[in-house]
Design an enzyme around this catalytic site. Structure first.
Site, PDB file in Angstrom:
ATOM      1  N   ARG A 164      -9.836   1.221   8.420  1.00  0.00           N
ATOM      2  CA  ARG A 164      -9.481  -0.185   8.655  1.00  0.00           C
ATOM      3  C   ARG A 164     -10.556  -0.962   9.382  1.00  0.00           C
ATOM      4  NH1 ARG A 164      -3.281  -1.276   8.977  1.00  0.00           N
ATOM      5  NH2 ARG A 164      -2.600   0.766   8.288  1.00  0.00           N
ATOM      6  N   LYS A 200       0.840  -1.211   0.000  1.00  0.00           N
ATOM      7  CA  LYS A 200       0.000   0.000   0.000  1.00  0.00           C
ATOM      8  C   LYS A 200       0.872   1.258   0.000  1.00  0.00           C
ATOM      9  CE  LYS A 200      -1.939  -0.976   3.959  1.00  0.00           C
ATOM     10  NZ  LYS A 200      -1.294  -2.238   4.326  1.00  0.00           N
ATOM     11  N   ARG A 236      11.186  -1.691  11.093  1.00  0.00           N
ATOM     12  CA  ARG A 236      10.050  -1.260  11.927  1.00  0.00           C
ATOM     13  C   ARG A 236       9.873  -2.198  13.114  1.00  0.00           C
ATOM     14  NH1 ARG A 236       5.029   0.130   8.044  1.00  0.00           N
ATOM     15  NH2 ARG A 236       3.938  -0.996   9.681  1.00  0.00           N
ATOM     16  N   ARG A 287      -1.056  -8.700  13.339  1.00  0.00           N
ATOM     17  CA  ARG A 287      -1.559  -7.655  12.414  1.00  0.00           C
ATOM     18  C   ARG A 287      -2.401  -8.286  11.313  1.00  0.00           C
ATOM     19  NH1 ARG A 287       3.976  -5.267  10.815  1.00  0.00           N
ATOM     20  NH2 ARG A 287       2.822  -4.035   9.276  1.00  0.00           N
ATOM     21  N   ARG A 342      11.924  -5.907   4.882  1.00  0.00           N
ATOM     22  CA  ARG A 342      11.644  -4.485   4.626  1.00  0.00           C
ATOM     23  C   ARG A 342      12.613  -3.609   5.422  1.00  0.00           C
ATOM     24  NH1 ARG A 342       5.804  -2.006   5.484  1.00  0.00           N
ATOM     25  NH2 ARG A 342       5.987  -2.946   7.540  1.00  0.00           N
TER      26      ARG A 342
HETATM   27  P1  AP5 Z   1       4.872  -1.657   1.886  1.00  0.00           P
HETATM   28  O1  AP5 Z   1       4.620  -0.758   0.739  1.00  0.00           O
HETATM   29  O2  AP5 Z   1       5.650  -1.132   3.044  1.00  0.00           O
HETATM   30  O3  AP5 Z   1       3.511  -2.368   2.355  1.00  0.00           O
HETATM   31  P2  AP5 Z   1       2.296  -1.785   3.215  1.00  0.00           P
HETATM   32  O4  AP5 Z   1       1.068  -2.409   2.659  1.00  0.00           O
HETATM   33  O5  AP5 Z   1       2.366  -0.309   3.287  1.00  0.00           O
HETATM   34  O6  AP5 Z   1       2.644  -2.482   4.581  1.00  0.00           O
HETATM   35  P3  AP5 Z   1       2.556  -1.887   6.073  1.00  0.00           P
HETATM   36  O7  AP5 Z   1       3.286  -2.883   6.933  1.00  0.00           O
HETATM   37  O8  AP5 Z   1       2.998  -0.476   6.105  1.00  0.00           O
HETATM   38  O9  AP5 Z   1       1.029  -1.999   6.302  1.00  0.00           O
HETATM   39  P4  AP5 Z   1       0.300  -1.883   7.653  1.00  0.00           P
HETATM   40  O10 AP5 Z   1      -1.067  -1.604   7.211  1.00  0.00           O
HETATM   41  O11 AP5 Z   1       0.484  -3.052   8.525  1.00  0.00           O
HETATM   42  O12 AP5 Z   1       1.112  -0.720   8.405  1.00  0.00           O
HETATM   43  P5  AP5 Z   1       0.852   0.835   8.602  1.00  0.00           P
HETATM   44  O13 AP5 Z   1       2.135   1.530   8.640  1.00  0.00           O
HETATM   45  O14 AP5 Z   1      -0.184   1.319   7.675  1.00  0.00           O
HETATM   46  O15 AP5 Z   1       5.630  -2.968   1.310  1.00  0.00           O
HETATM   47  C1  AP5 Z   1       6.075  -3.979   2.196  1.00  0.00           C
HETATM   48  C2  AP5 Z   1       7.436  -4.530   1.751  1.00  0.00           C
HETATM   49  O16 AP5 Z   1       7.267  -5.221   0.527  1.00  0.00           O
HETATM   50  C3  AP5 Z   1       8.491  -3.456   1.481  1.00  0.00           C
HETATM   51  O17 AP5 Z   1       9.741  -3.977   1.814  1.00  0.00           O
HETATM   52  C4  AP5 Z   1       8.385  -3.213  -0.038  1.00  0.00           C
HETATM   53  O18 AP5 Z   1       9.599  -2.742  -0.596  1.00  0.00           O
HETATM   54  C5  AP5 Z   1       8.024  -4.603  -0.528  1.00  0.00           C
HETATM   55  N1  AP5 Z   1       7.134  -4.619  -1.690  1.00  0.00           N
HETATM   56  C6  AP5 Z   1       6.096  -3.775  -1.962  1.00  0.00           C
HETATM   57  N2  AP5 Z   1       5.466  -4.134  -3.102  1.00  0.00           N
HETATM   58  C7  AP5 Z   1       6.123  -5.249  -3.548  1.00  0.00           C
HETATM   59  C8  AP5 Z   1       5.945  -6.092  -4.683  1.00  0.00           C
HETATM   60  N3  AP5 Z   1       4.989  -5.881  -5.586  1.00  0.00           N
HETATM   61  N4  AP5 Z   1       6.799  -7.145  -4.824  1.00  0.00           N
HETATM   62  C9  AP5 Z   1       7.788  -7.383  -3.926  1.00  0.00           C
HETATM   63  N5  AP5 Z   1       8.005  -6.606  -2.834  1.00  0.00           N
HETATM   64  C10 AP5 Z   1       7.179  -5.553  -2.638  1.00  0.00           C
HETATM   65  O19 AP5 Z   1       0.240   0.820  10.061  1.00  0.00           O
HETATM   66  C11 AP5 Z   1       1.079   0.439  11.148  1.00  0.00           C
HETATM   67  C12 AP5 Z   1       0.291   0.446  12.435  1.00  0.00           C
HETATM   68  O20 AP5 Z   1      -0.229   1.778  12.692  1.00  0.00           O
HETATM   69  C13 AP5 Z   1      -0.951  -0.460  12.452  1.00  0.00           C
HETATM   70  O21 AP5 Z   1      -0.622  -1.799  12.775  1.00  0.00           O
HETATM   71  C14 AP5 Z   1      -1.768   0.225  13.572  1.00  0.00           C
HETATM   72  O22 AP5 Z   1      -1.243  -0.067  14.833  1.00  0.00           O
HETATM   73  C15 AP5 Z   1      -1.516   1.713  13.286  1.00  0.00           C
HETATM   74  N6  AP5 Z   1      -2.514   2.221  12.333  1.00  0.00           N
HETATM   75  C16 AP5 Z   1      -2.311   2.562  11.035  1.00  0.00           C
HETATM   76  N7  AP5 Z   1      -3.472   2.921  10.451  1.00  0.00           N
HETATM   77  C17 AP5 Z   1      -4.429   2.803  11.416  1.00  0.00           C
HETATM   78  C18 AP5 Z   1      -5.831   2.993  11.436  1.00  0.00           C
HETATM   79  N8  AP5 Z   1      -6.507   3.371  10.349  1.00  0.00           N
HETATM   80  N9  AP5 Z   1      -6.502   2.765  12.594  1.00  0.00           N
HETATM   81  C19 AP5 Z   1      -5.855   2.388  13.705  1.00  0.00           C
HETATM   82  N10 AP5 Z   1      -4.529   2.154  13.758  1.00  0.00           N
HETATM   83  C20 AP5 Z   1      -3.824   2.363  12.612  1.00  0.00           C
HETATM   84 MG    MG Z   2       2.727   1.052   4.834  1.00  0.00          MG
END
Ligand code: AP5
Ligand code: MG
Length: 220
Positions: A89, A16, A162, A173, A130
């Site tokens: 979410r 994402k 992270r 998660r 990552r």
């Molecule tokens: P990446 O682009 O980093 O993936 P992502 O979907 O953004 O993964 P996240 O871990 O950031 O998602 P998340 O939803 O768990 O975390 P967030 O920070 O939003 O890609 C992942 C890896 O794969 C990278 O190494 C990349 O290079 C690689 N990659 C990408 N595309 C690829 C491909 N096509 N092929 C191969 N490799 C690839 O949230 C973190 C925390 O914040 C949550 O757990 C929660 O505690 C809190 N939070 C965030 N939003 C909310 C909300 N709305 N409500 C409540 N709490 C929230």
């Molecule tokens: Mg992300």
């Protein structure tokens, strides 16, 4: 001019953040990445950051009230469009977002959700390798490595792992995602606003497919 709102939806590690960044560069729409906003608050050791950290490091969602207020703040920026990465979410956040939309957007504004579908097995593989920079740039040691080991190509910052990218926390998660995410997908699907993408393709290919689909909808 009508505004465009794109909502990236998918499991942790589905790409994402990676795709939201690429689409934001292409369109100039403002990216709202809730996880990045929380991580910036944590790094700055603010009150909000300290509170959010307790949830994030355990793989839990941060309480809705705090999250929604961050979103409201972010939407005050001037932009021709917004890209959400990681919001909404759960059903409550979805309902809150629809209320916010009613109050600040016009009927002619266009809202679409993009589901980036990736298996749990692939998620675990991706997140174990990552690396992140504080500026928000995302790397993968194999699929998207930095030019210089451990250093961000964009800003020269030091890359880090992270603290929610530990196997046990990743499993938690994923559970949260599967439990709370379904009603959201159902909603966009029923509205005819869901764009489905196979997230297990190369990063560039996924970006191209997204742009293609947005072109068909005359959004770009
Ligand atoms: P990446 O682009 O980093 O993936 P992502 O979907 O953004 O993964 P996240 O871990 O950031 O998602 P998340 O939803 O768990 O975390 P967030 O920070 O939003 O890609 C992942 C890896 O794969 C990278 O190494 C990349 O290079 C690689 N990659 C990408 N595309 C690829 C491909 N096509 N092929 C191969 N490799 C690839 O949230 C973190 C925390 O914040 C949550 O757990 C929660 O505690 C809190 N939070 C965030 N939003 C909310 C909300 N709305 N409500 C409540 N709490 C929230
Ligand atoms: Mg992300």
């Amino acid at each position: 001019m009508p505004k465009t709102i794109i909502i990236f939806f998918g499991p942790p590690g589905s790409g994402k953040g990676t795709q939201a960044e690429m689409l934001s560069k292409k369109t100039n729409w403002k990216k709202i990445s809730i996880g990045d906003l929380f991580r910036a608050e944590i790094a700055a050791e603010t009150k909000l950051g300290k509170l959010a950290d307790k949830y994030i490091k355990n793989g839990k969602l941060v309480p809705d009230k705090i999250t929604v207020s961050l979103v409201e703040q972010s939407l005050k920026q001037k932009a021709s469009g917004f890209i959400f990465d990681g919001f909404p979410r759960n059903k409550k956040q979805l309902d809150d977002l629809l209320d916010i939309f009613k109050s600040i957007f016009k009927k002619s504004d266009r809202v679409y959700a993009i589901e980036v579908a990736v298996s749990d097995k692939e998620v675990k593989q991706r997140l174990s390798q990552r690396r992140m920079c504080a500026c928000g740039k995302i790397y993968h040691l194999v699929y998207n490595p930095p030019i210089n080991n451990g250093i961000c190509d964009m800003c020269g910052g030091k890359l880090f792992v992270r603290n929610d990218d530990k196997p046990k926390i990743i499993s938690g998660r994923l559970k949260v995602y599967h439990k709370q995410g379904e009603p959201i997908l159902d909603y966009w699907q029923k509205q005819g606003k869901l764009i489905k993408i196979d997230g297990e393709q190369a990063i560039k290919k996924i970006h191209e497919e997204i742009v293609e689909k947005l072109k068909l909808l005359k959004l770009v």
